[in-house]
Write a protein that holds these residues in place. Structure first.
Motif, PDB file in Angstrom:
ATOM      1  N   LYS A 131      58.849  10.424  93.685  1.00  0.00           N
ATOM      2  CA  LYS A 131      58.450   9.770  92.437  1.00  0.00           C
ATOM      3  C   LYS A 131      59.565   8.941  91.834  1.00  0.00           C
ATOM      4  CE  LYS A 131      55.106  13.319  91.201  1.00  0.00           C
ATOM      5  NZ  LYS A 131      54.913  14.499  90.349  1.00  0.00           N
ATOM      6  N   VAL A 132      60.679   8.914  92.520  1.00  0.00           N
ATOM      7  CA  VAL A 132      61.815   8.165  91.977  1.00  0.00           C
ATOM      8  C   VAL A 132      61.879   6.811  92.659  1.00  0.00           C
ATOM      9  CG1 VAL A 132      64.305   8.135  91.661  1.00  0.00           C
ATOM     10  CG2 VAL A 132      63.074  10.311  91.617  1.00  0.00           C
ATOM     11  N   ALA A 133      61.904   5.761  91.858  1.00  0.00           N
ATOM     12  CA  ALA A 133      62.014   4.413  92.425  1.00  0.00           C
ATOM     13  C   ALA A 133      63.400   4.253  93.030  1.00  0.00           C
ATOM     14  CB  ALA A 133      61.778   3.376  91.337  1.00  0.00           C
ATOM     15  N   THR A 134      63.476   4.345  94.334  1.00  0.00           N
ATOM     16  CA  THR A 134      64.772   4.367  95.018  1.00  0.00           C
ATOM     17  C   THR A 134      64.953   3.111  95.848  1.00  0.00           C
ATOM     18  OG1 THR A 134      64.492   6.747  95.219  1.00  0.00           O
ATOM     19  CG2 THR A 134      66.262   5.753  96.509  1.00  0.00           C
ATOM     20  N   LYS A 135      66.165   2.618  95.849  1.00  0.00           N
ATOM     21  CA  LYS A 135      66.469   1.458  96.658  1.00  0.00           C
ATOM     22  C   LYS A 135      67.590   1.857  97.609  1.00  0.00           C
ATOM     23  CE  LYS A 135      67.399  -3.397  95.593  1.00  0.00           C
ATOM     24  NZ  LYS A 135      67.617  -4.246  94.409  1.00  0.00           N
ATOM     25  N   ASN A 136      67.379   1.628  98.884  1.00  0.00           N
ATOM     26  CA  ASN A 136      68.433   1.935  99.846  1.00  0.00           C
ATOM     27  C   ASN A 136      69.201   0.669 100.183  1.00  0.00           C
ATOM     28  OD1 ASN A 136      68.183   4.849 100.651  1.00  0.00           O
ATOM     29  ND2 ASN A 136      66.059   4.158 100.887  1.00  0.00           N
ATOM     30  N   VAL A 137      70.493   0.762 100.163  1.00  0.00           N
ATOM     31  CA  VAL A 137      71.332  -0.401 100.454  1.00  0.00           C
ATOM     32  C   VAL A 137      72.274  -0.039 101.593  1.00  0.00           C
ATOM     33  CG1 VAL A 137      73.001  -2.023  99.513  1.00  0.00           C
ATOM     34  CG2 VAL A 137      71.271  -1.038  98.013  1.00  0.00           C
ATOM     35  N   GLU A 138      72.269  -0.884 102.600  1.00  0.00           N
ATOM     36  CA  GLU A 138      73.243  -0.701 103.686  1.00  0.00           C
ATOM     37  C   GLU A 138      74.408  -1.629 103.425  1.00  0.00           C
ATOM     38  OE1 GLU A 138      73.404   0.921 106.780  1.00  0.00           O
ATOM     39  OE2 GLU A 138      71.646   2.189 106.360  1.00  0.00           O
ATOM     40  N   VAL A 139      75.587  -1.100 103.362  1.00  0.00           N
ATOM     41  CA  VAL A 139      76.755  -1.958 103.151  1.00  0.00           C
ATOM     42  C   VAL A 139      77.498  -2.081 104.474  1.00  0.00           C
ATOM     43  CG1 VAL A 139      78.854  -2.310 101.826  1.00  0.00           C
ATOM     44  CG2 VAL A 139      76.899  -1.148 100.785  1.00  0.00           C
ATOM     45  N   ALA A 140      77.555  -3.302 104.950  1.00  0.00           N
ATOM     46  CA  ALA A 140      78.149  -3.504 106.270  1.00  0.00           C
ATOM     47  C   ALA A 140      79.661  -3.338 106.214  1.00  0.00           C
ATOM     48  CB  ALA A 140      77.813  -4.892 106.796  1.00  0.00           C
TER      49      ALA A 140
END
Lengths: 543, 318
Positions: free
Chosen positions: B309-318
């Motif tokens: 239920k949590v608006a989550t954003k996944n970010v890959e940092v190169a």
């Protein structure tokens, strides 16, 4: 003029002494040795500790240098360098300037007292009882400033700024000043000393003795002054001279702070003279000068040093007689449990031979946990440093106290070495421990334990409370072989006033109940310890 | 991040945000501090998981970059910090351990956070903790003192006079407690905990990091879950940045052996402390439900525990 130069140098040395004490904080890395005064300028402590411990240490080199300087130049140390002497001079000026002292006829017997004190302490040390800390001015002044006046000053500063803090407007100015003080001079919490009153009374008595005579302590009692005095009678190139202009006005005699000038002001007693130059400056006809002299051809007629052989022997005997008096102690066999010595301390006997109670270790201790012993270590051990977990614990990564012991009663340790030395053992008092006695989780001791794999584990137990409720609780258990005795568990235990986990001492070199000297090296124990009852849960292996 | 908000975007965003909030209404418990109501417009993401490339070095740059990216994806520091704000940053500096031992927040995370606050125009960025071990030792050994000095923040020792007794109206176990005044007074409070093991509560996460802002912490250990939830009804960080770059998996909260340290490489940023904690628990193979104080906080309506239920954003940092 010369007198003012001397005063400036005195003040500079005192400020240097105080500066070093202020810098005596974790991590005790400072380019100048922080224990400079007690280590390098105290031949008395060096000789007494070497005699008592029957060993020769590196202290002998600075000791010989100071002795040679005293041989050549006389008792200048007392007048120019000694922080105790300067403190007495300052307090004399502030407290007793207008004070009319009783007229005491010059009494060589009173003056000779210091030589007998010196003999008694040195002979005592030769017979293995090192009590020089009691009378050595460098030791007294170091602990007075570091362990007594520093907390005192800290308290006064704190309460002053706390009051200013409450006043709107003023606190805008006072707080930045307080911030600077707090970051550079004060500790973050108010330091305390258990022996405050006792140590302070010795200091106060020394200061107040000036009611009777100026520099009463230096004239009549100080054994370090006596040592410098004895050395300065023979060679002494640097001498006071009085030329034929002298009108015998006696002004110099009245001015002399140490009573070193007899009825005939042309003479003086070199063993009493601290070369303070005051007589030179007050002489109305400029008849007095100090300068190099050929020592062998210009000996003073009389040195005034008239120690009787009888008194000499008497004081030596007194020193010897005191040995069993202070050494015999009914609780001696229990002593290795009674006190927690700082890490790196020598075995107890040698520790007592060497510790001069200068208080450097107590000053540097970042948690204030090192405190002077009262009677815990016997009469002989009064004032020696012990860890009192109630007050503060031994920081796992700190080795400050081992770096600044001037007589090496605590030997320098590297961080890794220190962490492997066991100074004590924690024991849980299950009658008072919260999960054991109140059926509530707590586990503060386990959380705080700094041993990387934890010397305090816990066993999970289902306990039935008085109203029939079943509770699953985590019960702390001490792994004795892994515990290093730092005392943080006792210090942080929420049970008060006496913690539910208590640390007892383990004097290095002695083993208690099969406890191991170096816990971390010899034990890889991750499994339940033999004395543990039930199952110990190892973190990481959850249910 | 310097996103200028114009009227059109504002209205558009408002619509999106209210839809987003409506969608999350089931939990009806997301903490949106007033200041963020406007900023919420730009993004409705409430949690960002930034994964760094742990193979790549040098480490300081990587950690700082991951931290920056995590906050950027959340809408940037400008979303939380306005010009002339006083910011209080609360890392975990509790222990006399070095950064490699993963007992304190990584100094480069702190450095990046202080830098970002400065860039957002903060007047003063205070970094503070009331540590377990001696403050002078923990501040220097954790590397955080140096990091804050580099970033031009002000590292302060906690002043015991500033712990003021505060009532906790919603408290169940604690009706009042001594809380650090500056943390309550600051315009923005940023909580930067490290994720690590703890025997009593299983894990030390964001909620538990608040213990460094109160007095007499030893007394909080009985019924710790309720007491921590009580505290977090009063101390409400505007932003939580969880350092899970290195985690301590055993012998916490201070650890000490490299064996227990795990290189995860994540920094989690969010506005909902419960959600961030709940996610961090999964890094240890646990769920938020299993950690007492997360569950307790959720039940009190202080945040969302269910990650779905949590608006989550996944970010890959190169």
């Amino acid at each position: 003029m010369f007198r003012n130069i001397r005063r400036i140098i005195q003040i500079l040395f005192l400020l240097f002494f105080i500066f070093l004490l202020i810098k005596t904080v974790y991590p005790a890395d400072f380019p100048i040795p922080l224990d400079f005064f007690p280590r390098y300028l105290d031949p008395l402590a060096a000789s007494a500790t070497m005699l008592a411990s029957r060993s020769i240490s590196m202290l002998i080199i600075p000791m010989l240098i100071v002795i040679i300087l005293a041989l050549l130049l006389g008792r200048f140390f007392c007048g120019w360098i000694c922080p105790m002497g300067t403190t007495i001079d300052i307090s004399d000026r502030i407290l007793f300037r207008r004070f009319k002292r009783p007229k005491i006829k010059h009494n060589p017997r009173l003056r000779n007292l210091k030589y007998y004190i010196l003999v008694a302490f040195i002979v005592g040390a030769a017979f293995s009882l090192q009590m020089i800390w009691f009378a050595d001015p460098i030791s007294i002044v170091t602990r007075s400033y570091g362990v007594i006046l520093y907390p005192y000053f800290s308290y006064v500063t704190r309460s002053t700024f706390d009051t200013l803090y409450l006043i709107k407007g003023v606190n805008l100015i006072s707080e930045p000043i307080y911030g600077v003080l707090r970051n550079n001079v004060l500790t973050l919490f108010q330091p305390t000393s258990r022996m405050l009153i006792l140590f302070f009374s010795v200091f106060a008595v020394i200061i107040s003795l000036s009611i009777i005579q100026r520099r009463f302590w230096c004239r009549n009692l100080c054994p370090l002054g006596a040592l410098h005095g004895l050395l300065s009678t023979r060679l002494n190139f640097w001498r006071r001279r009085v030329n034929e202009n002298c009108i015998e006005c006696g002004k110099c005699r009245r001015e002399c702070g140490l009573g070193a000038i007899p009825e005939d002001p042309r003479k003086y007693w070199p063993q009493e003279c601290t070369e303070c130059m005051s007589c030179r400056d007050v002489c109305p006809v400029n008849a007095i000068s100090f300068g190099l002299k050929q020592p062998f051809f210009d000996k003073p007629k009389t040195t005034g040093l008239n120690l009787s052989r009888r008194s000499f022997v008497k004081s030596a005997l007194a020193g010897i007689a005191a040995v069993p008096l202070l050494k015999l102690n009914y609780s001696k066999k229990k002593m290795d449990e009674a006190v927690i010595r700082p890490p790196g301390s020598l075995p107890e006997e040698q520790f007592l031979d060497k510790c001069i109670r200068c208080g450097e270790c107590m000053k540097v201790c970042p948690t204030n946990g090192l405190q002077p012993a009262f009677m815990e270590a016997g009469v002989e051990g009064i004032g020696t440093p012990i860890l009192v977990p109630e007050v503060g614990y031994c920081e796992y990564v700190c080795t400050s106290c081992t770096k600044i012991c001037p007589t090496d009663a605590i030997i320098p340790l590297k961080e890794k070495e220190k962490q492997s030395i066991k100074i004590g053992t924690a024991r849980i008092d299950k009658d008072r421990c919260i999960p054991w006695s109140e059926y509530e989780n707590c586990l503060v001791c386990e959380e705080q334990c700094p041993v990387p794999t934890k010397a305090i584990k816990f066993e999970t137990k289902d306990v039935v409370t008085f109203n029939g409720e079943i509770r699953r609780l985590k019960m702390p258990v001490v792994l004795k072989d892994k515990c290093i005795g730092c005392g943080i568990c006792e210090n942080k235990c929420p049970v008060s006033p006496k913690a539910a986990i208590l640390v007892t001492g383990q004097i290095p070199g002695k083993e208690s109940h099969g406890g191991l000297h170096k816990a971390a090296d010899t034990s890889t124990m991750e499994q339940p310890s033999p004395q543990a009852v039930g199952k110990i849960k190892v973190p990481g292996q959850e249910e | 991040m310097s996103e200028k908000i114009n009227r059109r975007d504002f209205i558009k965003g408002l619509a999106v945000a209210s839809a987003g909030i409506y969608g999350l209404q089931s939990s009806n418990s997301i903490i949106i501090p007033d200041k963020q109501a406007l900023a919420q417009v730009a993004t409705n993401t409430i949690m960002v998981v930034a994964q760094g490339n742990i193979e790549k070095g040098p480490e300081p740059e990587i950690i700082k970059k991951v931290t920056r990216e995590s906050v950027a994806a959340l809408g940037g520091m400008g979303r939380f910090v306005s010009k002339k704000d006083t910011v209080l940053v609360k890392p975990n500096i509790g222990w006399n351990r070095t950064p490699e031992q993963a007992a304190n927040t990584n100094p480069y995370v702190v450095e990046a956070v202080v830098e970002m606050c400065k860039e957002a125009g903060a007047k003063k960025v205070k970094v503070i903790d009331y540590p377990v071990n001696s403050a002078r030792i923990t501040y220097s050994r954790s590397g955080i003192k140096d990091a804050v000095d580099r970033a031009d923040g002000s590292m302060e020792f906690a002043d015991e006079r500033k712990f003021k007794e505060k009532s906790i109206p919603e408290g169940e176990m604690l009706k009042s407690w001594h809380i650090y005044q500056d943390a309550l007074d600051a315009d923005v409070l940023i909580n930067i905990p490290i994720a690590k093991h703890h025997s009593l509560t299983k894990l030390t996460l964001g909620t538990k990091n608040l213990m460094g802002l109160v007095l007499k912490r030893e007394q909080l250990h009985t019924r710790i879950d309720q007491k921590l939830a009580d505290l977090s009804t009063v101390i409400k960080p505007n932003l939580v940045i969880m350092d899970a770059y290195r985690t301590l998996t055993s012998h916490g909260p201070n650890g000490g052996t490299p064996r227990d340290v795990k290189l995860v490489g994540q920094i989690i940023a969010g506005t909902d402390m419960v959600a961030v904690d709940s996610y961090a628990a999964t890094l240890f193979g646990l769920t938020g439900e299993e950690i007492g104080y997360i569950k307790e906080s959720y039940e009190r309506g202080l945040g969302e525990i269910e990650l779905g239920k949590v608006a989550t954003k996944n970010v890959e940092v190169a």
